[in-house]
Design an enzyme around this catalytic site. Structure first.
Site, PDB file in Angstrom:
ATOM      1  N   GLY A 193       0.809  -1.212   0.000  1.00 57.22           N
ATOM      2  CA  GLY A 193       0.000   0.000   0.000  1.00 57.22           C
ATOM      3  C   GLY A 193       0.846   1.267   0.000  1.00 57.22           C
ATOM      4  N   THR A 194       1.925   1.255   0.729  1.00 62.10           N
ATOM      5  CA  THR A 194       2.782   2.446   0.823  1.00 62.10           C
ATOM      6  C   THR A 194       3.326   2.820  -0.550  1.00 62.10           C
ATOM      7  OG1 THR A 194       3.392   1.846   3.068  1.00 62.10           O
ATOM      8  CG2 THR A 194       4.866   3.376   1.921  1.00 62.10           C
ATOM      9  N   ASN A 231      -8.168   3.550   8.443  1.00 65.22           N
ATOM     10  CA  ASN A 231      -7.593   2.383   9.112  1.00 65.22           C
ATOM     11  C   ASN A 231      -7.791   2.384  10.625  1.00 65.22           C
ATOM     12  OD1 ASN A 231      -5.791   4.569   8.280  1.00 65.22           O
ATOM     13  ND2 ASN A 231      -4.268   3.589   9.581  1.00 65.22           N
ATOM     14  N   GLN A 253      -7.834  -0.420   3.229  1.00 65.87           N
ATOM     15  CA  GLN A 253      -8.647  -0.994   4.308  1.00 65.87           C
ATOM     16  C   GLN A 253     -10.003  -1.519   3.853  1.00 65.87           C
ATOM     17  OE1 GLN A 253      -7.990  -1.631   7.478  1.00 65.87           O
ATOM     18  NE2 GLN A 253      -5.903  -0.812   7.430  1.00 65.87           N
ATOM     19  N   SER A 280      -3.506  -3.381  -0.771  1.00 60.99           N
ATOM     20  CA  SER A 280      -2.366  -4.101  -0.192  1.00 60.99           C
ATOM     21  C   SER A 280      -2.801  -5.520   0.145  1.00 60.99           C
ATOM     22  CB  SER A 280      -1.906  -3.367   1.073  1.00 60.99           C
ATOM     23  OG  SER A 280      -0.834  -4.045   1.659  1.00 60.99           O
ATOM     24  N   ALA A 281      -2.012  -6.513  -0.271  1.00 62.18           N
ATOM     25  CA  ALA A 281      -2.437  -7.917  -0.146  1.00 62.18           C
ATOM     26  C   ALA A 281      -2.619  -8.374   1.298  1.00 62.18           C
ATOM     27  CB  ALA A 281      -1.427  -8.830  -0.844  1.00 62.18           C
ATOM     28  N   HIS A 282      -1.766  -7.884   2.201  1.00 63.50           N
ATOM     29  CA  HIS A 282      -1.824  -8.458   3.555  1.00 63.50           C
ATOM     30  C   HIS A 282      -3.070  -8.048   4.316  1.00 63.50           C
ATOM     31  CE1 HIS A 282      -0.215  -4.994   6.071  1.00 63.50           C
ATOM     32  NE2 HIS A 282       0.220  -4.612   4.887  1.00 63.50           N
ATOM     33  N   THR A 292      12.606  -7.028 -11.528  1.00 60.88           N
ATOM     34  CA  THR A 292      11.974  -8.352 -11.643  1.00 60.88           C
ATOM     35  C   THR A 292      10.849  -8.476 -10.622  1.00 60.88           C
ATOM     36  OG1 THR A 292      14.032  -9.263 -12.431  1.00 60.88           O
ATOM     37  CG2 THR A 292      12.434 -10.842 -11.556  1.00 60.88           C
ATOM     38  N   CYS A 331       1.615   1.173  12.404  1.00 61.95           N
ATOM     39  CA  CYS A 331       2.867   1.846  12.061  1.00 61.95           C
ATOM     40  C   CYS A 331       3.239   2.894  13.096  1.00 61.95           C
ATOM     41  CB  CYS A 331       2.742   2.545  10.714  1.00 61.95           C
ATOM     42  SG  CYS A 331       1.819   1.588   9.548  1.00 61.95           S
TER      43      CYS A 331
HETATM   44  C1  LIG Z   1      -5.001   2.922   4.871  1.00 63.50           C
HETATM   45  C2  LIG Z   1      -3.637   2.345   4.689  1.00 63.50           C
HETATM   46  N1  LIG Z   1      -2.865   2.783   3.681  1.00 63.50           N
HETATM   47  C3  LIG Z   1      -1.638   2.294   3.467  1.00 63.50           C
HETATM   48  C4  LIG Z   1      -1.105   1.325   4.273  1.00 63.50           C
HETATM   49  C5  LIG Z   1       0.271   0.825   4.005  1.00 63.50           C
HETATM   50  O1  LIG Z   1       0.212  -0.435   3.410  1.00 63.50           O
HETATM   51  P1  LIG Z   1       1.503  -1.376   3.387  1.00 63.50           P
HETATM   52  O2  LIG Z   1       1.758  -1.753   4.810  1.00 63.50           O
HETATM   53  O3  LIG Z   1       1.101  -2.530   2.521  1.00 63.50           O
HETATM   54  O4  LIG Z   1       2.610  -0.588   2.802  1.00 63.50           O
HETATM   55  C6  LIG Z   1      -1.861   0.841   5.364  1.00 63.50           C
HETATM   56  C7  LIG Z   1      -1.305  -0.180   6.270  1.00 63.50           C
HETATM   57  O5  LIG Z   1      -1.761  -0.394   7.344  1.00 63.50           O
HETATM   58  C8  LIG Z   1      -3.165   1.367   5.561  1.00 63.50           C
HETATM   59  O6  LIG Z   1      -3.932   0.948   6.570  1.00 63.50           O
END
Ligand SMILES: Cc1ncc(COP(=O)(O)O)c(C=O)c1O
Length: 367
Positions: free
Chosen positions: A50-51, A131, A159, A179-181, A217, A305
């Site tokens: 996501g970042t 989030n 989210q 974001s996959a996780h 890659t 984070c």
């Molecule tokens: C709203 C939101 N954006 C971005 C991110 C960042 O995603 P990633 O951890 O996959 O970089 C998060 C991670 O918690 C998130 O909640």
């Protein structure tokens, strides 16, 4: 994923059959992710999460528009740090930036966006679901307002993707991050949906992978995992959404009933089904987090984070809550493994824990 690491281990850029197997696996995942979003596979760019998706959307689109003189960026004040700190970095490099206020329910009002937009606004970035509090922004309306002034619109749907049905066309946005996780895929892989035809400059230059928008890659195993996670989530979404929101609503109602001096932060609807954020008057959230953790119950304060920083949540502050309320608040997140029995257990231990923590402080309980 194991197959991609062990058997189909070719480099997707290679012409030989090992390479082509890996490329086919990526193509399949791209189709699964596109289907989740109601998009075309060619519009899906795989990233490291996501970042990175947020960074490419903001920096890549802003830089592509630089020559037009549009050097103003807008984001909501409750964005994830991936957006907020990217705006700060762009401000250091000469872009003008504006943070949109939100009301006490955590929603950015369309009028606030109208007031913030200027003739030189390049891009507006407002997250789909927050989030920390889970509330959902009126993205389709905000995107329309931005487009009326000639600005692009990006939404961070990290989210909400795979928790709620998402159609990039109905939302009417230009770019959307996932974001996959967040939907049981692996960590370290994500995607940015970019509307076909939109020019976005790459952050990583090098080879021609991902249509020259992200050199290097590909993380084949991660991408394969993301594709499978998207497919599974899509199949379960409707049932899981109903199940989780019922569990979450029960948790919330029972906390409010069993523990005096509690309140839910943010609008209750529309909201992602798995999140609730509750403030506990006269309780230091970090102490409650540790007490719950000792009972095997994992919650958080702020986002993962920023937890551990003891900084009050920027989201709750932006909603107008004072530092006390922001530091008294806990986010409970539910997921695929959450059960009724787990909710029972939280309710069994939480009231006594809060009472004990309160007995250690002197301030009166809020009415
Ligand atoms: C709203 C939101 N954006 C971005 C991110 C960042 O995603 P990633 O951890 O996959 O970089 C998060 C991670 O918690 C998130 O909640």
């Amino acid at each position: 994923m194991t197959g991609a690491l062990r058997e189909e281990f070719g480099n997707p850029s290679s012409v030989h059959h090992f390479g082509q197997q890996a490329k086919a696996a990526i193509d399949e995942a791209r189709t699964d992710v596109a289907t989740l979003l109601g998009a075309e596979p060619s519009e899906v760019l795989f990233t490291s999460g996501g970042t990175e998706s947020d960074n490419i959307a903001i920096r890549g689109a802003a830089e592509a528009l630089e020559a037009t003189g549009r050097r103003h960026l807008i984001a909501s004040s409750i964005e994830h740090e991936a957006v907020l700190n990217t705006l700060k970095a762009m401000a250091k490099r000469g872009w003008r930036t504006t943070l949109l206020p939100v009301d006490q329910t955590g929603i950015a009002a369309p009028d606030a966006l109208r007031a913030a937009l200027a003739d030189d606004t390049a891009l507006v970035s407002v997250m789909h679901a927050n989030n920390e509090i889970g509330t959902i922004q009126p993205i389709a309306e905000l995107a329309r307002i931005a487009h009326d002034r000639g600005a692009l619109f990006h939404t961070d749907a990290v989210q909400s993707a795979a928790k709620l049905p998402i159609s990039v066309r109905s939302l009417g946005v230009d770019m959307l991050s996932i974001s996959a996780h967040k939907f049981y895929g692996p960590k370290g892989v994500g995607a940015l949906w970019i509307r076909r035809g939109l020019r976005v400059l790459p952050l990583l230059t090098g080879g021609r992978q991902e249509r020259s928008r992200r050199a290097g890659t590909e993380n084949v195993a991660g991408i394969v995992g993301m594709g499978v996670a998207a497919r599974i989530a899509r199949g379960k979404m409707a049932d899981e959404c109903t199940r989780l929101s019922a569990l979450r609503d029960r948790l919330e109602a029972e906390i409010l009933a069993a523990v005096p001096g509690t309140a839910v932060n943010g609008a209750r609807e529309p909201r992602v089904p798995n999140t609730t954020n509750v403030s506990f008057d006269r309780v230091e959230a970090e102490s409650l987090l540790i007490a719950l953790d000792l009972e095997g119950i994992a919650v958080s304060t702020g986002s993962a984070c920023s937890s551990g920083t003891l900084e009050p949540s920027h989201v709750l502050k932006a909603m107008g809550f004072n530092a006390h309320r922001a530091q008294n608040s806990i986010r409970f997140s539910l997921g695929a493994s959450s059960t009724d029995a787990e909710i029972d257990r939280v309710i069994a231990v939480l009231p006594k824990m809060v009472e004990k923590l309160r007995s250690l402080t002197r301030a009166p309980v809020r009415a």
